[in-house]
Enzyme design. Structure first.
Site, mmCIF file in Angstrom:
data_model
loop_
_atom_site.group_PDB
_atom_site.id
_atom_site.type_symbol
_atom_site.label_atom_id
_atom_site.label_comp_id
_atom_site.label_asym_id
_atom_site.label_seq_id
_atom_site.Cartn_x
_atom_site.Cartn_y
_atom_site.Cartn_z
ATOM 1 N N ARG A 50 0.845 -1.212 0.000
ATOM 2 C CA ARG A 50 0.000 0.000 0.000
ATOM 3 C C ARG A 50 0.873 1.253 0.000
ATOM 4 O O ARG A 50 0.580 2.243 -0.646
ATOM 5 C CB ARG A 50 -0.960 0.010 1.198
ATOM 6 N N TYR A 102 -13.973 17.928 -16.678
ATOM 7 C CA TYR A 102 -14.446 16.544 -16.769
ATOM 8 C C TYR A 102 -15.636 16.380 -15.806
ATOM 9 O O TYR A 102 -15.555 16.803 -14.648
ATOM 10 C CB TYR A 102 -13.291 15.621 -16.376
ATOM 11 N N ASP A 174 -5.265 19.487 -14.589
ATOM 12 C CA ASP A 174 -5.578 18.146 -15.091
ATOM 13 C C ASP A 174 -4.995 18.069 -16.504
ATOM 14 O O ASP A 174 -5.484 18.719 -17.424
ATOM 15 C CB ASP A 174 -7.103 17.938 -15.096
ATOM 16 N N LYS A 199 -6.246 7.091 -19.852
ATOM 17 C CA LYS A 199 -6.424 7.656 -21.182
ATOM 18 C C LYS A 199 -5.128 7.523 -22.005
ATOM 19 O O LYS A 199 -4.742 6.433 -22.322
ATOM 20 C CB LYS A 199 -6.894 9.101 -21.048
HETATM 21 C C1 LIG Z 1 -11.283 10.284 -17.457
HETATM 22 C C2 LIG Z 1 -10.889 11.561 -16.878
HETATM 23 C C3 LIG Z 1 -10.740 11.721 -15.496
HETATM 24 C C4 LIG Z 1 -11.048 10.603 -14.515
HETATM 25 O O1 LIG Z 1 -10.171 9.534 -14.680
HETATM 26 P P1 LIG Z 1 -10.553 7.989 -14.367
HETATM 27 O O2 LIG Z 1 -9.292 7.269 -14.652
HETATM 28 O O3 LIG Z 1 -11.686 7.622 -15.269
HETATM 29 O O4 LIG Z 1 -10.957 7.935 -12.935
HETATM 30 C C5 LIG Z 1 -10.307 12.943 -15.019
HETATM 31 N N1 LIG Z 1 -10.044 13.975 -15.862
HETATM 32 C C6 LIG Z 1 -10.195 13.859 -17.200
HETATM 33 C C7 LIG Z 1 -9.880 15.022 -18.062
HETATM 34 C C8 LIG Z 1 -10.609 12.659 -17.758
HETATM 35 O O5 LIG Z 1 -10.760 12.558 -19.073
#
Ligand SMILES: *Cc1c(COP(=O)(O)O)cnc(C)c1O
Length: 381
Positions: A50, A102, A174, A199
């Protein structure tokens, strides 16, 4: 010596002396929950997964190299990384956020964040005056997505840093849409970068992951403490998959961008397409700012069609392009933001942003671009 980005994606900063056991070329998956102690008060450097695990450490070091971060923690999902960031703040703290975030970020802020006593304002952070006007006495952080999701607004990150300095604020970005291949917010003054590793970084639509990268030394220990306490850690196997994904990050990003440019140009010649939002088109309102702070426009395109019926027909008729949530992988995906990613954004906000029934988002993959265009063409016919 520091290697080029492409080389770092494959080798990190590993030296010959730090080779893997038995000369393994790929990182071993240390599928173990715990580690034996050589003696009382002694540790191999790893105690319990962890807190840390050698496979994950390799991934985290790699990400720190790519984002030029002081430290990175690898989390189970992007949302887990964002919730860790929230844990740094206390009841009564106020955040100024980009308005078309998002959808999942809006959901966590407005539900769990508010329950914890955090306050949030949403503004178009591409508009610096509006951003400044949203700053309150209790504001602690500017939380930015650039390009924004899904309307591709571009926020000037250097200008945001200046604004943050004026009011003593932290800046979090982000960076999911461009990845460090195209944009490195920490080098432009951000304190934190969050990622959905699901992504572009993973890149294959097969693994969930998230990252919180810290550029600000003051927060490295605090984040490590929250991380080991909350248990948001990425598993050894998924860490391995992310390392494997990162190896091809540069080539994927290049090819996806190349395809996206061609598709964006093609889309705007189509009679049923009303507008195309792609940061790589020179008449995009954020083109200049983006060009000044990144090395590319990425491969996310949003577009508005002439009616709800056209949007729905396209989603039903695409054959090669998959109608699915998510983005950034080698497979092209088309999303209906109104129902999917932004389903939880209040209707009035959604409509003000232009996320309407005729609005679609395309994540361009690495298929042959002519096949992708042919698919769109038959789906629009
Ligand atoms: C998908 C996404 C998230 C969240 O990520 P997960 O891996 O699905 O929890 C946050 N910010 C953006 C811009 C995203 O496209």
């Amino acid at each position: 010596m520091t290697y080029h980005f492409e080389t770092q994606c494959i080798h990190g900063d590993r030296t010959k002396e730090q080779a893997h056991p038995y000369g393994a070329v790929a990182v071993p998956i240390y599928q173990t929950a715990t580690f034996s102690h050589p003696g009382i008060g002694h540790s191999t450097g790893y105690d319990y997964t962890r807190e840390s695990n050698p496979t994950r450490t390799e991934l985290e070091k790699m990400m720190s190299g790519l984002e030029q971060a002081e430290d990175t923690v690898a989390c189970t999902t992007g949302m887990a990384a964002i919730s860790l960031l929230m844990e740094l703040f206390s009841s009564g703290d106020h955040w100024v956020c980009s308005e078309d975030l998002y959808g999942g970020s809006v959901r966590i802020f407005d539900s769990m964040g508010k329950k914890r006593g955090l306050e949030f304002s949403y503004v178009n952070t591409a508009d610096l005056a509006a951003t400044e006007a949203a700053i309150q006495e209790n504001t602690k952080v500017l939380y930015i997505e650039t390009p924004s999701n899904p309307t591709m607004q571009i926020t000037d990150l250097r200008a945001v840093r200046k604004l943050a300095d004026k009011y003593g604020l932290l800046v979090a970005v982000d960076n999911t849409f461009l990845s460090p291949y195209f944009q490195k917010p920490l080098t432009l003054g951000a304190d934190f970068v969050v990622h959905s590793g699901t992504k572009f970084l993973g890149g294959h639509n097969d693994t969930l992951a998230g990252f919180l990268c810290t550029g600000n030394k003051d927060y490295v220990e605090k984040i490590r403490y929250i991380y080991k306490t909350c248990g948001s850690c990425l598993s050894p196997f998924d860490s391995f998959l992310l390392i494997r994904g990162l190896k091809t990050l540069a080539v994927r990003m290049e090819q996806q961008q190349k395809n996206a440019k061609k598709i964006a140009e093609w889309l705007r010649t189509q009679p049923k397409i009303k507008s195309v939002y792609y940061v790589g088109l020179p008449d995009h309102p954020g083109y200049e700012v983006n060009a000044n702070q990144t090395s590319g426009a990425g491969s996310m395109i949003s577009f508005q069609v002439d009616s709800e019926e056209t949007a729905r027909t396209l989603l039903e008729k695409v054959q090669l392009i998959t109608y699915a949530e998510s983005l950034g992988g080698v497979e092209s995906l088309v999303t209906y933001p109104m129902l999917q990613t932004h389903g939880d954004v209040p209707k009035d906000v959604r409509e003000r942003l232009g996320i309407t029934e005729d609005f679609l988002r395309l994540s361009v993959g690495i298929e042959h671009v002519e096949d992708l265009i042919a698919d769109l063409e038959q789906a629009l016919a």
